[in-house]
Design a protein around this motif. Structure first.
Motif, PDB file in Angstrom:
ATOM      1  N   ASN A  37      47.548  33.260  40.728  1.00 19.25           N
ATOM      2  CA  ASN A  37      48.476  33.615  41.719  1.00 19.25           C
ATOM      3  C   ASN A  37      48.903  34.923  41.457  1.00 19.25           C
ATOM      4  OD1 ASN A  37      49.910  31.294  43.507  1.00 19.25           O
ATOM      5  ND2 ASN A  37      49.330  30.199  41.471  1.00 19.25           N
ATOM      6  N   ILE A  38      48.864  35.468  40.288  1.00 26.81           N
ATOM      7  CA  ILE A  38      49.317  36.914  39.754  1.00 26.81           C
ATOM      8  C   ILE A  38      48.180  37.837  40.510  1.00 26.81           C
ATOM      9  CG2 ILE A  38      49.145  38.669  38.064  1.00 26.81           C
ATOM     10  CD1 ILE A  38      50.449  36.765  36.053  1.00 26.81           C
ATOM     11  N   VAL A  39      46.783  37.486  40.474  1.00 21.56           N
ATOM     12  CA  VAL A  39      45.738  38.282  41.039  1.00 21.56           C
ATOM     13  C   VAL A  39      46.137  38.278  42.492  1.00 21.56           C
ATOM     14  CG1 VAL A  39      43.388  38.462  41.383  1.00 21.56           C
ATOM     15  CG2 VAL A  39      44.246  38.156  39.053  1.00 21.56           C
ATOM     16  N   LYS A  40      46.262  37.168  43.203  1.00 17.54           N
ATOM     17  CA  LYS A  40      46.661  37.232  44.507  1.00 17.54           C
ATOM     18  C   LYS A  40      47.653  38.071  45.007  1.00 17.54           C
ATOM     19  CE  LYS A  40      44.371  32.467  45.382  1.00 17.54           C
ATOM     20  NZ  LYS A  40      44.491  31.146  45.811  1.00 17.54           N
ATOM     21  N   PHE A  41      48.697  37.841  44.363  1.00 11.99           N
ATOM     22  CA  PHE A  41      49.901  38.690  44.721  1.00 11.99           C
ATOM     23  C   PHE A  41      49.328  40.210  44.784  1.00 11.99           C
ATOM     24  CE2 PHE A  41      52.948  35.091  44.543  1.00 11.99           C
ATOM     25  CZ  PHE A  41      53.249  35.046  45.391  1.00 11.99           C
ATOM     26  N   HIS A  42      48.634  40.661  43.469  1.00 13.97           N
ATOM     27  CA  HIS A  42      48.183  41.974  43.228  1.00 13.97           C
ATOM     28  C   HIS A  42      47.603  42.574  44.484  1.00 13.97           C
ATOM     29  CE1 HIS A  42      48.661  42.181  38.471  1.00 13.97           C
ATOM     30  NE2 HIS A  42      49.643  41.901  39.301  1.00 13.97           N
ATOM     31  N   LEU A  43      46.501  41.526  45.121  1.00 14.00           N
ATOM     32  CA  LEU A  43      45.702  42.128  46.290  1.00 14.00           C
ATOM     33  C   LEU A  43      46.837  42.120  47.617  1.00 14.00           C
ATOM     34  CD1 LEU A  43      42.939  39.665  45.652  1.00 14.00           C
ATOM     35  CD2 LEU A  43      42.786  41.903  45.473  1.00 14.00           C
ATOM     36  N   PHE A  44      47.853  41.453  47.558  1.00 15.89           N
ATOM     37  CA  PHE A  44      48.751  41.702  48.679  1.00 15.89           C
ATOM     38  C   PHE A  44      49.371  42.924  48.407  1.00 15.89           C
ATOM     39  CE2 PHE A  44      53.021  40.833  50.372  1.00 15.89           C
ATOM     40  CZ  PHE A  44      52.825  40.960  51.712  1.00 15.89           C
ATOM     41  N   PHE A  45      49.852  43.297  47.380  1.00 17.24           N
ATOM     42  CA  PHE A  45      50.805  44.426  47.082  1.00 17.24           C
ATOM     43  C   PHE A  45      49.808  45.771  47.358  1.00 17.24           C
ATOM     44  CE2 PHE A  45      52.920  42.090  43.509  1.00 17.24           C
ATOM     45  CZ  PHE A  45      53.822  41.665  44.222  1.00 17.24           C
ATOM     46  N   GLU A  46      48.557  45.595  47.131  1.00 17.98           N
ATOM     47  CA  GLU A  46      47.800  46.610  47.173  1.00 17.98           C
ATOM     48  C   GLU A  46      47.417  46.855  48.735  1.00 17.98           C
ATOM     49  OE1 GLU A  46      42.886  48.056  45.605  1.00 17.98           O
ATOM     50  OE2 GLU A  46      43.968  46.132  45.262  1.00 17.98           O
ATOM     51  N   ALA A  47      47.280  45.650  49.518  1.00 18.41           N
ATOM     52  CA  ALA A  47      46.892  45.880  50.971  1.00 18.41           C
ATOM     53  C   ALA A  47      47.860  46.464  51.773  1.00 18.41           C
ATOM     54  CB  ALA A  47      46.379  44.444  51.163  1.00 18.41           C
ATOM     55  N   THR A  48      49.246  46.147  51.153  1.00 23.17           N
ATOM     56  CA  THR A  48      50.466  46.586  51.975  1.00 23.17           C
ATOM     57  C   THR A  48      51.113  48.084  51.654  1.00 23.17           C
ATOM     58  OG1 THR A  48      51.988  45.603  50.207  1.00 23.17           O
ATOM     59  CG2 THR A  48      51.558  44.352  52.275  1.00 23.17           C
ATOM     60  N   GLY A  49      50.150  48.699  50.664  1.00 24.07           N
ATOM     61  CA  GLY A  49      50.405  50.118  50.130  1.00 24.07           C
ATOM     62  C   GLY A  49      51.660  50.104  49.137  1.00 24.07           C
ATOM     63  N   THR A  50      51.950  49.151  48.589  1.00 25.56           N
ATOM     64  CA  THR A  50      52.707  49.089  47.420  1.00 25.56           C
ATOM     65  C   THR A  50      52.031  49.464  46.146  1.00 25.56           C
ATOM     66  OG1 THR A  50      53.803  47.043  48.374  1.00 25.56           O
ATOM     67  CG2 THR A  50      54.338  47.585  45.960  1.00 25.56           C
ATOM     68  N   VAL A  51      52.844  50.503  45.544  1.00 26.20           N
ATOM     69  CA  VAL A  51      51.913  51.361  44.355  1.00 26.20           C
ATOM     70  C   VAL A  51      52.890  51.095  43.175  1.00 26.20           C
ATOM     71  CG1 VAL A  51      51.024  52.975  45.847  1.00 26.20           C
ATOM     72  CG2 VAL A  51      53.355  53.524  44.984  1.00 26.20           C
ATOM     73  N   LYS A  52      52.537  51.649  42.001  1.00 20.99           N
ATOM     74  CA  LYS A  52      53.210  51.503  40.813  1.00 20.99           C
ATOM     75  C   LYS A  52      54.432  52.270  40.894  1.00 20.99           C
ATOM     76  CE  LYS A  52      52.487  53.290  35.950  1.00 20.99           C
ATOM     77  NZ  LYS A  52      51.775  53.806  34.925  1.00 20.99           N
ATOM     78  N   GLY A  53      55.386  51.573  40.450  1.00 23.52           N
ATOM     79  CA  GLY A  53      56.929  52.522  40.289  1.00 23.52           C
ATOM     80  C   GLY A  53      57.556  51.686  41.610  1.00 23.52           C
ATOM     81  N   ASP A  54      57.094  51.137  42.473  1.00 23.71           N
ATOM     82  CA  ASP A  54      57.540  50.836  43.578  1.00 23.71           C
ATOM     83  C   ASP A  54      58.705  49.386  43.001  1.00 23.71           C
ATOM     84  OD1 ASP A  54      56.877  52.434  45.383  1.00 23.71           O
ATOM     85  OD2 ASP A  54      55.435  51.073  46.476  1.00 23.71           O
ATOM     86  N   ARG A  55      59.733  49.361  43.825  1.00 28.05           N
ATOM     87  CA  ARG A  55      60.556  48.207  43.286  1.00 28.05           C
ATOM     88  C   ARG A  55      60.322  47.117  44.062  1.00 28.05           C
ATOM     89  NH1 ARG A  55      64.560  52.759  42.678  1.00 28.05           N
ATOM     90  NH2 ARG A  55      63.861  53.908  40.855  1.00 28.05           N
ATOM     91  N   ILE A  56      60.439  45.847  43.609  1.00 29.31           N
ATOM     92  CA  ILE A  56      60.477  44.433  44.156  1.00 29.31           C
ATOM     93  C   ILE A  56      61.364  43.411  43.880  1.00 29.31           C
ATOM     94  CG2 ILE A  56      58.980  42.404  44.596  1.00 29.31           C
ATOM     95  CD1 ILE A  56      56.497  44.272  44.362  1.00 29.31           C
ATOM     96  N   ALA A  57      62.434  43.188  44.627  1.00 31.95           N
ATOM     97  CA  ALA A  57      63.691  42.549  44.099  1.00 31.95           C
ATOM     98  C   ALA A  57      63.205  40.903  43.984  1.00 31.95           C
ATOM     99  CB  ALA A  57      64.469  42.558  45.052  1.00 31.95           C
ATOM    100  N   LEU A  58      63.654  40.125  43.186  1.00 32.35           N
ATOM    101  CA  LEU A  58      63.459  38.675  42.983  1.00 32.35           C
ATOM    102  C   LEU A  58      64.761  37.924  42.842  1.00 32.35           C
ATOM    103  CD1 LEU A  58      62.057  36.527  42.314  1.00 32.35           C
ATOM    104  CD2 LEU A  58      61.375  37.243  39.955  1.00 32.35           C
ATOM    105  N   TYR A  59      65.354  37.224  44.164  1.00 36.47           N
ATOM    106  CA  TYR A  59      66.590  36.907  44.288  1.00 36.47           C
ATOM    107  C   TYR A  59      66.380  35.138  44.328  1.00 36.47           C
ATOM    108  CZ  TYR A  59      71.070  35.644  46.693  1.00 36.47           C
ATOM    109  OH  TYR A  59      72.331  35.200  46.934  1.00 36.47           O
ATOM    110  N   ALA A  60      66.410  34.183  43.362  1.00 39.65           N
ATOM    111  CA  ALA A  60      66.126  32.968  43.620  1.00 39.65           C
ATOM    112  C   ALA A  60      66.730  32.230  42.339  1.00 39.65           C
ATOM    113  CB  ALA A  60      64.649  32.651  43.742  1.00 39.65           C
ATOM    114  N   ARG A  61      66.469  30.912  42.692  1.00 36.14           N
ATOM    115  CA  ARG A  61      67.050  30.211  41.525  1.00 36.14           C
ATOM    116  C   ARG A  61      65.809  29.908  40.657  1.00 36.14           C
ATOM    117  NH1 ARG A  61      69.438  27.841  45.836  1.00 36.14           N
ATOM    118  NH2 ARG A  61      67.342  26.777  46.684  1.00 36.14           N
ATOM    119  N   ASN A  62      66.039  29.696  39.373  1.00 30.49           N
ATOM    120  CA  ASN A  62      65.210  29.446  38.250  1.00 30.49           C
ATOM    121  C   ASN A  62      64.038  28.414  38.795  1.00 30.49           C
ATOM    122  OD1 ASN A  62      66.709  31.074  36.569  1.00 30.49           O
ATOM    123  ND2 ASN A  62      66.760  29.538  34.993  1.00 30.49           N
TER     124      ASN A  62
END
Length: 547
Positions: A37-62
């Motif tokens: 799952n980590i690698v799959k999300f990496h591929l998505f981030f890369e395809a959307t132009g998300t780069v190192k240092g960009d911020r990604i928020a996580l707002y959810a229950r444990n």
């Protein structure tokens, strides 16, 4: 210092097909699943132009998927912005925007209450519940998400295996997490923490709280808070410990059921929880007149205390080697009994800005009333002319201390001394052995008419030890000390108190407390409040609400 991501990489490769994360009585992720799952999300981030240092928020229950989402962002070298699930959707949206986040991971029900207009920088929203796409700013984003399976197959034509896992290091000084200390929308304080902050904490934890792949843990603290994030997630996963999550706060019955089946090696909690266990399970037993007599008989008293301690440990699964508490001081009466029943407990001290630990000591050397000694990666000093006897502000600097607050120059200017020490805002003393004793928050301290410093936390510990008291707050009203008390209704019902006995409780609290308090800090009045005090995620009472 070993980079914590290299530890996680090593654990994943060694435990490829073994379980890593799970929801109690729900889905489980193996280490292979986590890596995939980590690698799959990496591929998505890369395809959307998300780069190192960009911020990604996580707002959810444990949940296990929360943990996977965090690791996906963290190992991509984007900056994770974990937001407490208790924040309102509106506050979470505004903090997401303040952080500059370009992607948001959240629960479906939370997303239904959020407004994308408050988050104009966000280009994609992903469901933590099932990893589906909840929102895309344009068709390119949706195409990238839909194309994840094909991109994955293309990248690993011979199959994805443990040798395919490779997490980045050499980024120690880079900010990797921005953690907001409250849901306020006015001048938010987003604490900026670096990779090395977490590496230092993991190194310390592995040395002082050893664990391995055969161990398990039940995660009870919110992972949107740094205490739960580091001590119940990042540290244990670096050791291969299997982590179980509850989607919401469990009932006491469900919690103990989970403890007995999971049998955790460590319980991480706040003093309030352990004090409730004492009041509901231990105090009623040792307070009986015949038990008081037996406890004074040499030999028999030790046997009884040992039996009580054994039952408490068995209730938590029987394998707990460490009960670690933080966020507040433990009531002295409770500490005294915990020592007698030989409970392996300790009380640490920390804050978000320290990722999170500042002080800790192993339970075998822990001094009751203290919060341990400074952790090895931190230098602590007391800003006082006599640090062993006169309380002063606790100040700290070290590898684990944050880089300051995001876009908040005023807070940054006030946070550090000229020589780089973080101002904690806490008052304390330090004995010659290095044990730190917290006296209270500097803003909570009450100055008496004759110039004495009064720490309300110390008075509250005395009040909380009285019969039928659940919790309390001491306030200063025109130079008079008033105790606000929320009663333990369950104990009142169990003892079948009549109306007259209940009406006597405030006076009994005053009389019993004032017998042990110095003259300058005695209570003038006790007021009964009808609802539990509002609390922070660390279960600290929001004092500013009560005056």
């Amino acid at each position: 210092m070993t980079h914590y991501l290299s530890r996680i990489e090593d654990v994943i490769k060694r435990n490829w097909d073994r379980p890593a994360l799970g929801n109690y009585k729900g889905e489980t992720f193996s280490h292979r699943d986590v890596a995939t799952n980590i690698v799959k999300f990496h591929l998505f981030f890369e395809a959307t132009g998300t780069v190192k240092g960009d911020r990604i928020a996580l707002y959810a229950r444990n949940s296990a998927r929360w943990a996977v989402s965090f690791l996906a962002v963290n190992t991509y070298e984007a900056v994770v912005v974990p937001l407490l699930s208790d924040f309102t959707p509106d506050s979470a949206a505004r903090l997401t925007d303040h952080s500059g986040a370009v992607i948001l991971f959240t629960d479906k029900d939370k997303w239904s209450q959020m407004s994308i207009e408050l988050m104009p920088k966000v280009k994609a929203v992903i469901s933590v519940s099932d990893f589906t796409l909840l929102y895309s700013r344009d068709d390119k984003i949706k195409t990238a998400f839909d194309g994840i399976p094909e991109a994955f197959s293309s990248k690993f034509p011979l199959g994805f295996n443990r040798e395919s896992v490779n997490f980045p290091t050499g980024n120690d000084k880079d900010v990797c997490v921005i953690n907001y200390t409250s849901g306020t929308t006015s001048a938010p304080k987003g604490v900026m923490l670096r990779y090395e902050c977490f590496s230092a904490m993991v190194d310390f934890s592995i040395k002082h709280v050893p664990c391995n792949e055969e161990d398990s843990i039940v995660s009870m603290l919110p992972m949107g808070h740094i205490y739960g994030l580091v001590i119940e997630f990042i540290f244990p996963i670096c050791c291969g410990v299997k982590i179980y999550y509850f989607g919401k706060t469990p009932s006491p019955t469900l919690l103990l059921q989970a403890m007995k089946s999971i049998r955790p090696f460590m319980v991480v909690t706040v003093p309030l929880v352990m004090e409730k266990i004492y009041k509901s399970s231990i105090k009623p037993v040792i307070s009986k007149w015949y038990m008081k007599a037996l406890l004074f008989i040499p030999g028999i008293g030790n046997v009884i205390y040992n039996k009580i301690g054994q039952k408490i440990r068995e209730a938590f699964g029987g394998r707990v080697k460490y009960f670690i508490m933080g966020g507040a001081a433990l009531n002295p009466e409770v500490e005294k009994v915990f020592k007698k029943i030989k409970l392996p407990y300790t009380v640490g001290y920390g804050m978000t800005e320290a990722a999170p630990l500042l002080a800790y000591e192993d339970w075998r050397r822990y001094v009751p009333g203290s919060c341990g000694k400074q952790v090895e990666c931190t230098e602590i000093r007391i800003d006082s002319e006599d640090p062993q006897h006169i309380a002063g502000e606790i100040q700290a600097r070290g590898t684990n201390i944050c880089s300051g607050y995001l876009d908040n120059p005023e807070a940054n200017a006030n946070a550090f001394t000229e020589d780089g020490f973080l101002r904690t805002g806490d008052l304390g003393i330090m004995d010659k052995e290095g044990n730190i004793f917290i006296k209270g928050r500097s803003k909570n301290m009450i100055l008496s008419a004759n110039g004495q410093n009064i720490y309300p936390e110390e008075l509250e510990a005395v009040i909380n030890s009285q019969d039928y008291v659940a919790e309390s707050v001491v306030v200063d009203r025109n130079g008079k000390l008033v105790g606000l008390v929320y009663l333990d209704e369950a104990n009142i019902r169990n003892d079948k108190l009549d109306a007259e006995a209940i009406s006597d409780i405030p006076e009994n609290i005053i009389n019993n407390s004032n017998r042990v308090l110095p003259a300058y800090s005695r209570l003038s009045k006790v007021e009964i409040v009808l609802e539990p005090f509002e609390k922070t995620p660390k279960m600290s009472i929001k004092r500013f609400l009560y005056k």
